[in-house]
Design a protein around this motif. Sequence first.
Motif, short mmCIF file in Angstrom:
data_model
loop_
_atom_site.label_atom_id
_atom_site.label_comp_id
_atom_site.label_asym_id
_atom_site.label_seq_id
_atom_site.Cartn_x
_atom_site.Cartn_y
_atom_site.Cartn_z
N UNK A 614 0.83 -1.20 0.00
CA UNK A 614 0.00 0.00 0.00
C UNK A 614 0.87 1.26 0.00
N UNK A 615 0.26 2.33 -0.48
CA UNK A 615 0.93 3.63 -0.41
C UNK A 615 1.14 4.00 1.05
N UNK A 616 2.35 4.40 1.44
CA UNK A 616 2.61 4.73 2.86
C UNK A 616 1.62 5.79 3.36
N UNK A 617 1.07 5.54 4.57
CA UNK A 617 0.13 6.49 5.16
C UNK A 617 -1.29 6.36 4.67
N UNK A 618 -1.55 5.47 3.71
CA UNK A 618 -2.92 5.33 3.20
C UNK A 618 -3.85 4.79 4.27
N UNK A 619 -3.37 3.89 5.14
CA UNK A 619 -4.16 3.35 6.24
C UNK A 619 -3.32 3.44 7.51
N UNK A 620 -4.00 3.43 8.68
CA UNK A 620 -3.29 3.45 9.95
C UNK A 620 -2.58 2.13 10.20
N UNK A 621 -1.58 2.17 11.06
CA UNK A 621 -0.78 0.99 11.38
C UNK A 621 -0.92 0.71 12.87
N UNK A 622 -1.13 -0.57 13.20
CA UNK A 622 -1.25 -0.99 14.59
C UNK A 622 0.06 -0.72 15.33
N UNK A 623 -0.09 -0.32 16.60
CA UNK A 623 1.11 -0.08 17.41
C UNK A 623 1.97 -1.33 17.43
N UNK A 624 3.24 -1.22 17.00
CA UNK A 624 4.09 -2.42 16.89
C UNK A 624 4.28 -3.16 18.19
N UNK A 625 4.44 -2.44 19.32
CA UNK A 625 4.63 -3.13 20.59
C UNK A 625 3.38 -3.92 20.97
N UNK A 626 2.22 -3.28 20.79
CA UNK A 626 0.97 -3.99 21.10
C UNK A 626 0.80 -5.20 20.20
N UNK A 627 1.14 -5.02 18.93
CA UNK A 627 0.99 -6.12 17.96
C UNK A 627 1.88 -7.29 18.32
N UNK A 628 3.09 -6.99 18.81
CA UNK A 628 4.02 -8.06 19.12
C UNK A 628 3.53 -8.93 20.26
N UNK A 629 2.66 -8.42 21.12
CA UNK A 629 2.18 -9.18 22.27
C UNK A 629 0.92 -9.99 21.96
N UNK A 692 -3.14 0.77 -3.68
CA UNK A 692 -1.98 -0.09 -3.95
C UNK A 692 -0.91 0.70 -4.71
N UNK A 693 0.36 0.49 -4.30
CA UNK A 693 1.49 1.10 -5.02
C UNK A 693 2.37 0.06 -5.70
N UNK A 694 2.29 -1.21 -5.28
CA UNK A 694 3.15 -2.26 -5.84
C UNK A 694 2.25 -3.41 -6.31
N UNK A 695 1.89 -3.38 -7.59
CA UNK A 695 0.96 -4.40 -8.10
C UNK A 695 1.63 -5.75 -8.28
N UNK A 725 -12.60 -8.74 -10.16
CA UNK A 725 -12.07 -9.05 -11.49
C UNK A 725 -12.26 -7.86 -12.44
N UNK A 726 -13.45 -7.25 -12.37
CA UNK A 726 -13.69 -6.10 -13.28
C UNK A 726 -12.71 -4.96 -12.98
N UNK A 727 -12.52 -4.64 -11.68
CA UNK A 727 -11.65 -3.51 -11.33
C UNK A 727 -10.23 -3.79 -11.81
N UNK A 728 -9.74 -4.99 -11.60
CA UNK A 728 -8.36 -5.31 -12.00
C UNK A 728 -8.22 -5.33 -13.52
N UNK A 729 -9.21 -5.89 -14.24
CA UNK A 729 -9.11 -5.98 -15.71
C UNK A 729 -9.17 -4.62 -16.37
N UNK A 730 -9.81 -3.67 -15.73
CA UNK A 730 -9.94 -2.34 -16.34
C UNK A 730 -8.97 -1.33 -15.75
N UNK A 731 -7.97 -1.82 -15.03
CA UNK A 731 -6.97 -0.93 -14.42
C UNK A 731 -5.58 -1.38 -14.87
N UNK A 732 -4.63 -0.45 -14.95
CA UNK A 732 -3.27 -0.78 -15.44
C UNK A 732 -2.45 -1.48 -14.36
N UNK A 733 -2.75 -2.75 -14.14
CA UNK A 733 -2.11 -3.49 -13.04
C UNK A 733 -1.03 -4.44 -13.54
N UNK A 734 -0.90 -4.64 -14.86
CA UNK A 734 0.13 -5.54 -15.40
C UNK A 734 1.18 -4.71 -16.11
#
Length: 980
Positions: A614-629, A692-695, A725-734
Amino acid sequence: MPDAAELRRRVLAAWTDSPARFREDANAEEDLARGGYRDRLLVELAQNAADAAARAGVPGHLRLELAGTTLRAANTGAPLDDDGVQALASLRASAKRGADATVGRFGVGFSAVLPVCDAPAVLSTDRSVRFSADDTRAAVAQLPALTDELARRDGAVPVLRLPFDVDGAPPPGFATEVVLPLRPGTTDQVRAALAGLAAEVLLALPALQRLDVVLDGATRTLGSSPGATTVLTDGDRTTTWRVHRRTGELPAELLADRPVEERGRRGYVVTWALPVDGDTPVPLPGRQVLHAPTPSDEPLSLPARLIVPFPLGPDRRHVAPGPVTDALVAVAADGYTELLAALPPHPVLLQLVPRPGLAAAELDAALGRAVLDRLGTAAWLPPADPEESALRPDRAVALDDPTEDRVAALVGVLPGLLPAGWSRRTDAAVLRALGVRRAGLADVVEAVRGVQRPPSWWAALYLALERADRDEVAALPVPLADGRTAHGPAGVLLADETLPAARLAPLGLRIADPAAAAGGAHRVLERLGARPATAAAVLADPGVRAAVESSLDRADDGEDVEPLADAVLALVAAAGPAPGELDWLAELALPDDDGGWAPAGELVRPGSPLADVLTPGALGVLDPEFAAEQDADALRAVGVLDGFAVLSADDPDDLDVDRVDEWVDAVLDRLPADAPPPVWPPLTAVRDLELVRDWDRALPLLAASPAAARADVDLGGTAVPGYLRWWLRTSPVLHGRRPDRLRHPEAVELQGLYEAAPEVPADVLELLRPWRTVAEVLADVDDALDLLGRLGDPARTVTPGVLRTVYAQLAGALDGLDVDAPARVRVAPAAVTDDAVVLDAPWLQPLVDQPVVPAGGAPRAVADLLDLPLASELVGRARVTSRAARTVPWAEVPGAGLAAARLGVPELAGSVAVHPALTVTGGRTVSWWPGEPDAVDGSPAALGRALAWRATAWPLRQALAEAFGHPQRATELAAEDAVT
């Protein structure tokens, strides 16, 4: 008392003085023989034997013997006396007047012998007498006054009016014997009646205790032991009957309007008889008849034998209405009620209750009403509670869907409850007619509300209601472990020993008392909505959901909700729900990497595959310390993203995803123009695709999405691409290319028109589905228009096989649409032009100068699509101008036999004209021209074309050319395939 001769003299004198008296006697006797006493011979003989025994006060014994064509009936008891002789010779002047103990009453029963005998005799120890139709006829013939009447009656005379003395005596041990020489043709009838005589006849004749039937030398003995329990014997077979008798006298005023002969007989005996098997009643099968006291034609619906001396009408078959009948109906109803009350309680007694609406006749209806009235207020129904006494129906309760366990559990809770066997639905109509109240399961639930019982009692009740309808018992109280009572099992938790109580206490949950859920009771409570206190059950508790859904607001208010988050995640880890299975878990407040709080469904797990694409900052990220537990699976289950999130909805308007409106428009474009608005099936979509930034790394993740997200959508039988399928076929993903502008690497048909898709994993290729065939492209209008443009692109090529039909297919796919004609059209696999013609007849090809566009069998539609002229429009009305060298039948052309075989016909029809040089209007040279006859230049190729066109078998032209040019091949036809 006059002797027989004097009796005859008096009767003959009366007939002489009044021939009408003779006619009356004859008619009356005939009416009795043919009407009231037909088919009653054996019953009347048994009745007379019973009366004789009753008068003598001895046990009655009757012996019926068929000897040849003579029936003999010998009985014990009082012998025939002078009064008896006079009664036999009189109509309705019985010698039994005033004898209440006797059965016969009117002195006419002996007429039952007349249907089978013309010369009956009665031999007794005191008097013997005979009667004779022949002797009576001879005596009447001597009376001139009766000559005309005798002639009019064809010699028929009353048999039982003139007695004759006869010598003879009954067999030893008997007082009387009736001797009946049977009329010809009646012996078999009498034999059948004797064979069918049943011991039940003795029920109406208690004075007759033995009846012997002698047939062909064999004796069958019928016996009776009268009493409250009567045993009937028939040879070796015995049946037991419960007999209830009521005796009394009718008030004299009731008999005032009855015949004189009846007024002195005020006494009555009303008898009910019912077979029993041990203590169990056995209802009589089929429709019964009233015995009054001998069988009548009055039908009864009650399955018991009723014997009542009802007053009979003149036909001796039906009961005469009136106050006597009404009084006896009341007595019979009282007796029937007493009979049922005296029988041991058994559910079969309900089969003895009159069925409402099933009365067989007026008397039966009156009797049924009277019985129901009395049974409804008598205490005769057994209680389920052994502490209670017999129940009146109007104070009894029948349980719906009763079982032994249910009734046992409710004893003491529902007063007046009947045993289970007495509450069956099959008896519902009877119980309702008796006034028994029915208690449904809702009544049971209401009855147990507020009842104080030990938990084990509740467990037994739950088990008894195991198969009850869930909705009806959904409000059953449930005692809780903390002493409270839940007002229904729904939401109550059943303690699980594997879950520590400390884990549940902070949640304030309701837990059932373990003893109330012991044994199989927990199974019932579960079916009614209770849940085992496992992690999954606790997680499903509404209280837990409420805490989750309010957690973000509480966090915003400054409350520390991390303990709640830890508890919920621990429960989720133990319960193991699938991601998205409990969508409300996505609202659980979790810490993000900025120090704030966010819903779990809007956070990405740090280091997850999704975080990397994903593009950095597009969604929030869970606190790493909390996630590790935390358990990674638990985080996924509550909605924390380490892969793409999947949404579900029943309508596309409820899908909050990118370009959903464009997808809906594309879907609707695929449906027929006249199709009704679609009914959408459940929809599944993947969100965040626009982030998405890396297809290259995202596509494998999407190929592993749930099958529902990758599936096509079925709209009324039309399959259309799903959202993902429609979204991917009609978008420049390849590599920056749209998959719907590429072909499958293995697709041969579209080579030259589309570039091959780059190499990707097979599951990604299946998800994107680049084109394989022309038909796939033509399913969508936009894709079809793109293909039309590609066909005119000089930089592209097309395979010959596709070129033949592709324009015709496009014309069908775009039919009805306003399509701009392309600037260039394809006329060869590697050639395009802006000046072409559509070939609409193969023989016109040599006559046009422009390149030809293959029409694929639809020349006019292709011409309209491409805005091009047809070849026939340019050539006009051309015709053959050269002279034929010869005209021959097709069948005589060399190779015709092989050609006919290729066409599958026995012989070629028509003729063909061979031109040395075939020309048409304008001086153009052609190889063939259709017509009658067909014109050809003689070459195998021309012959093949002409015959194929004539036979409407154009695809066979090359094979036909080979037949005519055998053995050489007409290879030039192969080139023609490209344009025709």
